[in-house]
Design an enzyme around this catalytic site. Structure first.
Site, mmCIF file in Angstrom:
data_model
loop_
_atom_site.group_PDB
_atom_site.id
_atom_site.type_symbol
_atom_site.label_atom_id
_atom_site.label_comp_id
_atom_site.label_asym_id
_atom_site.label_seq_id
_atom_site.Cartn_x
_atom_site.Cartn_y
_atom_site.Cartn_z
ATOM 1 C CB SER A 1 -0.881 0.020 1.243
ATOM 2 O OG SER A 1 -0.092 0.392 2.364
ATOM 3 C CE LYS A 2 -1.800 6.790 -2.577
ATOM 4 N NZ LYS A 2 -3.227 6.406 -2.418
ATOM 5 N NE ARG A 3 0.136 0.434 5.870
ATOM 6 C CZ ARG A 3 0.664 -0.772 5.902
ATOM 7 N NH1 ARG A 3 1.805 -0.975 6.524
ATOM 8 N NH2 ARG A 3 0.057 -1.784 5.328
ATOM 9 C CG HIS A 4 4.619 -1.210 1.844
ATOM 10 N ND1 HIS A 4 3.278 -1.498 1.908
ATOM 11 C CD2 HIS A 4 5.216 -1.944 2.807
ATOM 12 C CE1 HIS A 4 3.069 -2.386 2.878
ATOM 13 N NE2 HIS A 4 4.233 -2.657 3.430
ATOM 14 N N GLY A 5 5.637 3.336 0.461
ATOM 15 C CA GLY A 5 6.238 4.282 -0.482
ATOM 16 C C GLY A 5 5.406 4.340 -1.734
#
Ligand code: GLU
Length: 471
Positions: free
Chosen positions: A237-241
């Site tokens: 997800s966006k959390r992973h960049g």
């Protein structure tokens, strides 16, 4: 291939967000399979959700395809196929396999897996219009009690309990087809032979199988790919960049580097081979070698793979790819392709992305480069050092020819005259010239930087250290 149908696969993104890593990986496997089999790669835009679908997302899906070099043979938009879905729903109603009924709110629909175990049917009837006189009737598919299973090309046999699946909406009261229905109608209509998609869609497959049965059509082969996770084991997800393909482009990845990385997230050609050009991937691709367990999105690996592709790429191509990056950072000046090409060659193996090149080779193109204060402290602070750099500037200024062959002897001779080791002159010169304690060969760097800038930087460092802040 005797008797086999010609391969037709589709990638079916919903343009409700940017094309991300997961989606482009699905696209790539469909594309690789089509190209490997001499089949057809279809891009099907699932844009029936008119509120959430945006034209910019569609543009981005197409642009990302073009940038990655994944050409499509046919392109469809579901929003243009509304009549077909209505017609097909009508066909099922006529055959008694579907019926009209007041559409229940999603909240009223029991969650999957929490059923009594008996078939709960939605009864036809109820008020068919609301207060405004608008139809509130949807078309429901009559879920049959049939054994539901299929042989997935990755997961083998997958079975479902049909009694847990209720009748479901295929056409909403506003006339819009639902995903499962439009998907099956299109897969049939487009003669899709293989459905290659993420295994988050396994849960949709029983409804789709029932629809194939209702239309009396043999389902295509299914290939559900295990998902890709972040290094923390969570869903990507966006959390992973960054996850949008456009972002990777902006970060300076090469399309072939990203494709190579995406391919390994779900497939391996065997024999420990990792770095592959697109043609090699096409030539060796097979569904049999697709991975059956989830894979991990590892940024370091992506960087490494991209770096390997940069090492192998033609210099002239890297130069063209670099130009917009250099321009954006005001490093291109009056574009001198030859100079950029020589810099690329000198830095080959030292940068994994085009952005990294701009960061590491900035001093070749500008006096305003990053300066490492640690390098200044270590190599540029002594008074003797500064005097030596000024002497070096003087000698270099008088050189008629300014290249590696003339610069090196000047520096070695000067060190000899000063009674110091050459390194005692080379290290400070490197820091003065580049702001770093590590660089490619200093004589080559100086040749590229050119006589004027070299002399200017040596004087700056030697006289008042203006460009190198004294720690
Ligand atoms: N539109 C669906 C998605 O974006 C397609 C799923 C499928 O390939 O059947 O996930």
């Amino acid at each position: 291939m005797t008797g086999e149908k010609k391969v037709r696969v589709r990638f079916a993104p919903s343009p409700t967000g940017f094309l991300h890593v997961g989606g482009s990986r699905t696209a790539l496997f469909n594309w690789l399979y089509a190209r490997r089999q001499g089949g057809t790669y279809i891009l099907r835009i699932e844009d029936t959700d008119t509120e959430r679908s945006k034209p910019e997302y569609l543009d981005e899906i197409l642009d990302s395809h073009k940038w990655l070099g994944m050409d499509w043979d046919e392109l469809y938009r579901q929003s243009k196929r509304v009549e077909l879905y209505r017609h097909k729903a009508q066909e099922l109603i006529a055959a008694g396999k579907a019926y009209r009924s007041v559409e229940r709110e999603p909240a009223e629909q029991p969650e999957q897996g929490k059923r009594s175990g008996r078939h709960k049917k939605v009864e036809p009837g109820g008020d068919s219009v609301d207060a405004e006189g608008e139809s509130v009737e949807a078309v429901y598919f009559r879920m049959p009690d049939i054994p539901l299973f299929f042989y997935d090309m990755i997961h083998d046999k997958i079975e479902f309990d049909a009694s847990l699946i209720e009748d479901f909406v295929i056409l909403r009261s506003n006339g819009v087809a639902t995903y499962n229905f439009a998907c099956v109608v299109d897969d049939i209509n487009m003669n899709i032979t293989h459905v290659i998609r993420g295994d988050d869609h396994i849960s949709n497959t029983p409804r789709q199988l029932a629809l194939y049965r209702a239309f009396e059509v043999k389902p295509p082969k299914f290939v559900h790919m295990p998902l890709t996770m972040g290094t923390d084991g969570k869903r990507l997800s966006k959390r992973h960049g960054a996850t949008a393909i456009t972002d990777y482009r902006k970060m300076g990845f090469l399309p072939e580097g990203l494709l190579n990385f995406l391919a390994l997230l779900g497939w391996s050609p065997g024999g420990n081979k990792e770095i592959m050009q697109v043609e090699e991937m096409v030539a060796s691709f097979s569904i049999k070698r697709m991975k059956s367990t989830s894979t991990v999105f590892d940024r370091d690996k992506l960087n490494w793979i991209n770096g390997e592709h940069i090492k192998r790429a033609d210099t002239s191509r890297v130069v063209e790819l670099l130009l917009p990056f250099l321009e954006e950072r005001q490093l291109a000046g009056e574009v001198d392709r030859l100079r950029i090409a020589r810099t690329v060659e000198l830095f080959r193996g030292r940068f994994d992305t085009l952005v990294m090149f701009c960061e590491r080779a900035d001093y070749v193109f500008t006096d305003n480069y990053e300066v490492e204060s640690e390098a200044v402290r270590e190599h540029l602070c002594g008074e003797d050092t500064k005097k030596n750099l000024l002497k070096l500037a003087e000698r270099l200024e008088s050189l008629a020819e300014f290249d590696v062959n003339t610069i090196e002897p000047v520096m070695r001779d000067l060190a000899g005259e000063l009674g110091i080791k050459a390194a005692k002159l080379i290290h400070p010169a490197r820091v003065a010239m580049t702001g770093r304690s590590v660089s490619p060969g200093i004589f080559e760097v100086m040749e590229l930087v050119g006589p004027d800038a070299c002399v200017r930087r040596l004087r700056r460092a030697g006289a008042d250290g203006r460009n190198v802040e004294e720690p």
